[in-house]
Every structure is written in structure tokens, then in C-alpha cells.
Motif scaffolding. Structure first.
Motif, PDB file in Angstrom:
ATOM      1  N   UNK A  44     -10.837 -46.945  94.050  1.00 47.54           N
ATOM      2  CA  UNK A  44     -10.749 -48.492  93.539  1.00 47.54           C
ATOM      3  C   UNK A  44     -12.253 -49.011  93.450  1.00 47.54           C
ATOM      4  N   UNK A  45     -13.074 -48.802  94.587  1.00 44.26           N
ATOM      5  CA  UNK A  45     -14.225 -49.091  94.568  1.00 44.26           C
ATOM      6  C   UNK A  45     -15.161 -48.353  93.627  1.00 44.26           C
ATOM      7  N   UNK A  46     -14.893 -47.203  93.226  1.00 37.74           N
ATOM      8  CA  UNK A  46     -15.787 -46.465  92.263  1.00 37.74           C
ATOM      9  C   UNK A  46     -15.379 -46.980  90.912  1.00 37.74           C
ATOM     10  N   UNK A  47     -13.962 -47.080  90.705  1.00 38.87           N
ATOM     11  CA  UNK A  47     -13.703 -48.046  89.198  1.00 38.87           C
ATOM     12  C   UNK A  47     -14.382 -49.015  89.026  1.00 38.87           C
ATOM     13  N   UNK A  48     -14.433 -50.079  90.092  1.00 41.75           N
ATOM     14  CA  UNK A  48     -15.046 -51.379  90.076  1.00 41.75           C
ATOM     15  C   UNK A  48     -16.522 -51.237  89.748  1.00 41.75           C
ATOM     16  N   UNK A  49     -17.196 -50.326  90.469  1.00 43.67           N
ATOM     17  CA  UNK A  49     -18.630 -50.185  90.132  1.00 43.67           C
ATOM     18  C   UNK A  49     -19.011 -49.465  88.807  1.00 43.67           C
ATOM     19  N   UNK A  50     -18.060 -48.902  88.403  1.00 44.52           N
ATOM     20  CA  UNK A  50     -18.090 -48.035  87.167  1.00 44.52           C
ATOM     21  C   UNK A  50     -18.295 -49.188  86.193  1.00 44.52           C
ATOM     22  N   UNK A  51     -17.075 -49.790  86.256  1.00 41.50           N
ATOM     23  CA  UNK A  51     -16.803 -50.912  85.201  1.00 41.50           C
ATOM     24  C   UNK A  51     -17.921 -52.005  84.977  1.00 41.50           C
ATOM     25  N   UNK A  52     -18.393 -52.278  86.260  1.00 46.68           N
ATOM     26  CA  UNK A  52     -19.519 -53.135  86.303  1.00 46.68           C
ATOM     27  C   UNK A  52     -20.839 -52.695  85.788  1.00 46.68           C
ATOM     28  N   UNK A  53     -21.198 -51.253  85.872  1.00 53.51           N
ATOM     29  CA  UNK A  53     -22.246 -50.679  85.351  1.00 53.51           C
ATOM     30  C   UNK A  53     -22.121 -50.573  83.804  1.00 53.51           C
ATOM     31  N   UNK A  54     -20.948 -50.369  83.614  1.00 52.03           N
ATOM     32  CA  UNK A  54     -20.764 -50.162  82.006  1.00 52.03           C
ATOM     33  C   UNK A  54     -20.981 -51.542  81.255  1.00 52.03           C
ATOM     34  N   UNK A  55     -20.520 -52.667  81.975  1.00 55.17           N
ATOM     35  CA  UNK A  55     -20.661 -54.017  81.484  1.00 55.17           C
ATOM     36  C   UNK A  55     -22.292 -54.352  81.321  1.00 55.17           C
ATOM     37  N   UNK A  56     -23.009 -53.951  82.220  1.00 53.72           N
ATOM     38  CA  UNK A  56     -24.351 -54.414  82.420  1.00 53.72           C
ATOM     39  C   UNK A  56     -25.022 -53.179  81.286  1.00 53.72           C
ATOM     40  N   UNK A  57     -24.285 -52.259  81.004  1.00 50.35           N
ATOM     41  CA  UNK A  57     -24.986 -51.264  79.812  1.00 50.35           C
ATOM     42  C   UNK A  57     -24.602 -51.897  78.499  1.00 50.35           C
ATOM     43  N   UNK A  58     -23.639 -52.529  78.466  1.00 48.57           N
ATOM     44  CA  UNK A  58     -23.521 -53.167  77.032  1.00 48.57           C
ATOM     45  C   UNK A  58     -24.123 -54.408  76.892  1.00 48.57           C
TER      46      UNK A  58
END
Lengths: 201, 206
Positions: A187-201
Motif C-alpha cells: 500500500x505504501x509503495x503504491x501510494x508513493x509510486x502514484x505520487x511520484x508519477x503525478x509529480x512526473x506529469x
């Protein structure tokens, strides 16, 4: 043991083993973890290599981020299972043993690399390849880059879950943690990944 | 980029799969693994062989030292380890705990005349009474004499005599019997008789 000797050796039951198909979906294929009882360590290593080596290298690449280290990690795991073959209580769990060994050795590689990078001069970041022009490739590269930026445990949980298609129990066994911890890391990994991809976009 | 959960999971799965599929492992992997296994086996065998060699050398050296007397003496002198009795030291006295060997003590034959004599080794008929406590006269050898026959030895008092005081009298007086030629070499052993009571004295004498 000569190098070419065992390649020509015909393994019992190898006729029925569709190695060309299984190498592509090894990690998800549970049935290939079973090794016939009575095989010696050389035969078992050969069979396991033909069935699981490529997938384990790919799994290790996702964990350690480079092919050379990944291959070394997997080779070490095969050497270890060869030495531990007589002590292996359940030969059906050879793949689980290999997977756990790969995860543990990948952690060691990352730990060693972190120490080296702490004292080594930092080089230039990797240049994007020419094939990154496509939108899909861009997304993929972003996901992989974000994945590489995750903490080790979270990355392991996500890779084993979404690349290995393992259950929570299998992930817990491979990582040596509880199922609750697997859920937490995922769960933490998915949240961090989602946040990183949102920052990327 | 915002993704629904399912789409995000699918994107994650596809990205990992594509990244993994782009990796082609080296075809020499199996040979490398076999080489490492072989090296590992040789390494284990090396230590095993080394241990066996050292153990064998120690065994041979020990055997040689034990078989050659000069070497054994040198080793015993250099290490300070000596065989019991080899350096002239006496063995520990086990007389109080062990039985006397059979046949070493002659059985005295007591004649009705009250003159004990032995066929083999004439010994003094009486041992010196060095006991620290008074022993009753019944338990002595002299007590076996028939009543009325008083032995000529002064160390054998008559029955009615009071027990001797606990003063050691290490002056053995062999009984002069005409038929026996006693060797006047009495060996008073106060350590033996000092702890023996009357019943033990009879046993030793017999």
C-alpha cells in the motif's frame, strides 16, 4: 564437472517439460517449482536453470536495476541451492527457495551499492534512449524510474506482486516478513509510486 | 498523470513486464554456475584434505614417539609428563584399600604345643604390637593357644593380663623355636597394624 557434460545429459522427465514456453512465465507458474524426488543436485540445478533462470534474472533486474548484478545474484542463488540440495526438506519448494535467495541477495547488493555510492563521485544520470519518444514508452520509463526510487521493501513487494503475480503469502515467504507487513509495504509503495508519477506529469 | 486503481495496477504490471522482457540474460549462465559450483566443491575438499593430512601427521608422530623408547623418554622429560614409577618415585600406597595378593602371606600352622611354625618362610610368630589402642587379648594370634599353654614370647601375655597400654613397642622378638630357623629380620610395619583391629590382625596373619 565439465561444462558441456551436463548440457548433453538427458534429464529424466525433461521430454515432458515445455521449457521454451515456461521460461516466459516462470515466476507465476507454481507447478514448475516441483523437482522430481531422487534427482541429484546437478540435475536439479540444470532443470531449475532451464525453467527459471531467465525469469529470476528479470525479477532481480527489477530489484537491483542492472543486468550484470541481477545475473550474479541469480547465479549465486543457484550455487546456493546446489550446496543446500541435500538439506532441502521439500524439493517442491525449490523455486520458493530460489526466489527467497534472489530477494535476499538483491538486498545485499543494494546495501553494498548504497555504501559505494555514498563515497563514490556521482556520475551523470542516464540519458533517455531514442525509443522513449512514444507516450507508452514514456509512461513505462516513468513508472520504472519511480519504482527504482522506492524503498527496498516497497519495491520488492510491488515487483513480486505485479511482476511475479505472487500471493501475499508467497511474497511474505520470499521477503521473510508477515502478510500484514506485505500489505503495508504494498500500500505504501503504491501510494508513493502514484505520487511520484503525478509529480512526473 | 492520475490513474484509477485498476488502470494504475495495469500500467504498473505492463511496465514491469515490458522492462523485464527487454532483458536477455547471458547464455553462459549455466556454465558460470557450474564453474562456481566446481570452485566451491574444490574449496571444501581442500580444507577437508588439509584437516585429514594434519590429523594423519599427528597420529604418525604420536605413534613414533610412543614406539621409540628414547624419544618417549625425551618427550616425557621435555614435557614434564612421566610415567608413574618410571622416575623412581614409589607408587601410591594402596595397602589400605587393596587386598593382599593371594599366596604371599604364608599360612601359619599352629601346633598344639603353641609353637607356630611355617614350612616355607619362617617368620616371627608375632608381629610387633604397635597398635595405638589396646587390643583385647582374645583377638590376637596368641589367643588361639589352648588354655594353660603360655607361649614363650613376652609379647604374648597371658589371657588374664590387662591390655597393654597404647604405647608402641616396636621391638619385635622372634620366637626362638628349635625346629625352625627364623631369620631375624622382622619388618615392623606400623602403618599397617596401626589401623587394624584385632580381627584384621588375624586376617593378615593368616
Amino acid at each position: 564437472m565439465p561444462p558441456n557434460d551436463s548440457e548433453e545429459r538427458k534429464l529424466p522427465g525433461s521430454d515432458e517439460r515445455p521449457t521454451d514456453v515456461t521460461t516466459e512465465t516462470l515466476v507465476a507458474d507454481r507447478s514448475l517449482g516441483a523437482v522430481p524426488v531422487g534427482w541429484d543436485a546437478d540435475m536439479a540445478v540444470t532443470a531449475l536453470y532451464s525453467a527459471h533462470y531467465r525469469s529470476l534474472v528479470r525479477l532481480a533486474v527489477l530489484l537491483v536495476r542492472d543486468v550484470a548484478s541481477a545475473e550474479e545474484v541469480v547465479q549465486d542463488a543457484f550455487v546456493a541451492i546446489h550446496g543446500a540440495w541435500r538439506r532441502l526438506r521439500d524439493t517442491d519448494k525449490a523455486l520458493a527457495y530460489l526466489r527467497q535467495s534472489v530477494v535476499n541477495r538483491s538486498r545485499s547488493v543494494l546495501r553494498h551499492r548504497a555504501v559505494v555510492e555514498r563515497y563514490a563521485p556521482k556520475g551523470l544520470p542516464d540519458a533517455p534512449s531514442a525509443e522513449n519518444g512514444a507516450i507508452g514508452e514514456l509512461e513505462r520509463t516513468a513508472v520504472i524510474e519511480a519504482l527504482r526510487g522506492l524503498p527496498t521493501r516497497q519495491r520488492e513487494a510491488l515487483v513480486l506482486r505485479y511482476y511475479g503475480d505472487l500471493s501475499e503469502a508467497e511474497i511474505a515467504n520470499a521477503m521473510g516478513i508477515s502478510k500484514g507487513a506485505v500489505k503495508s509495504h504494498t500500500a505504501r509503495g503504491m501510494a508513493a509510486l502514484r505520487m511520484a508519477l503525478e509529480q512526473f506529469s | 498523470m492520475t490513474f484509477p486503481d485498476d488502470d494504475f495496477e495495469e500500467l504498473l504490471r505492463a511496465s514491469m513486464r515490458a522492462e523485464a522482457d527487454s532483458i536477455v540474460p547471458s547464455p553462459e549462465g549455466l556454465n558460470i554456475i557450474r564453474g562456481r559450483i566446481e570452485k566451491r566443491g574444490l574449496r571444501g575438499t581442500f580444507w577437508w584434505r588439509a584437516g585429514v593430512s594434519v590429523a594423519g601427521a599427528v597420529l604418525v608422530a604420536g605413534t613414533v614417539v610412543m614406539l621409540v623408547p628414547d624419544l618417549r623418554t625425551q618427550v616425557s622429560q621435555s614435557t614434564g609428563i612421566s610415567v608413574a614409577g618410571a622416575d623412581g618415585s614409589e607408587l601410591p600406597d594402596t595397602s589400605s584399600t587393596g587386598r593382599p595378593p593371594a599366596g604371599t602371606v604364608p599360612t601359619p600352622v599352629i601346633s598344639p604345643s603353641g609353637t607356630p611354625h611355617s614350612q616355607v618362610t619362617p617368620t616371627p610368630s608375632h608381629k610387633p604390637t604397635t597398635s595405638m589402642r589396646p587390643s583385647p587379648p582374645k583377638a590376637t594370634v596368641c589367643a588361639t593357644h589352648p588354655p594353660g599353654k603360655i607361649p614363650p614370647s613376652p609379647s604374648c601375655p597371658p589371657e588374664k593380663e590387662t591390655p597393654s597400654p597404647p604405647v608402641p613397642t616396636p621391638t619385635p622378638t622372634p620366637t626362638p623355636t628349635p625346629s625352625v630357623t627364623p631369620t631375624p629380620t622382622p619388618t615392623p610395619t606400623p602403618t599397617e597394624t596401626a589401623t587394624l583391629d584385632a580381627g584384621d590382625e588375624v586376617a593378615v596373619a593368616s
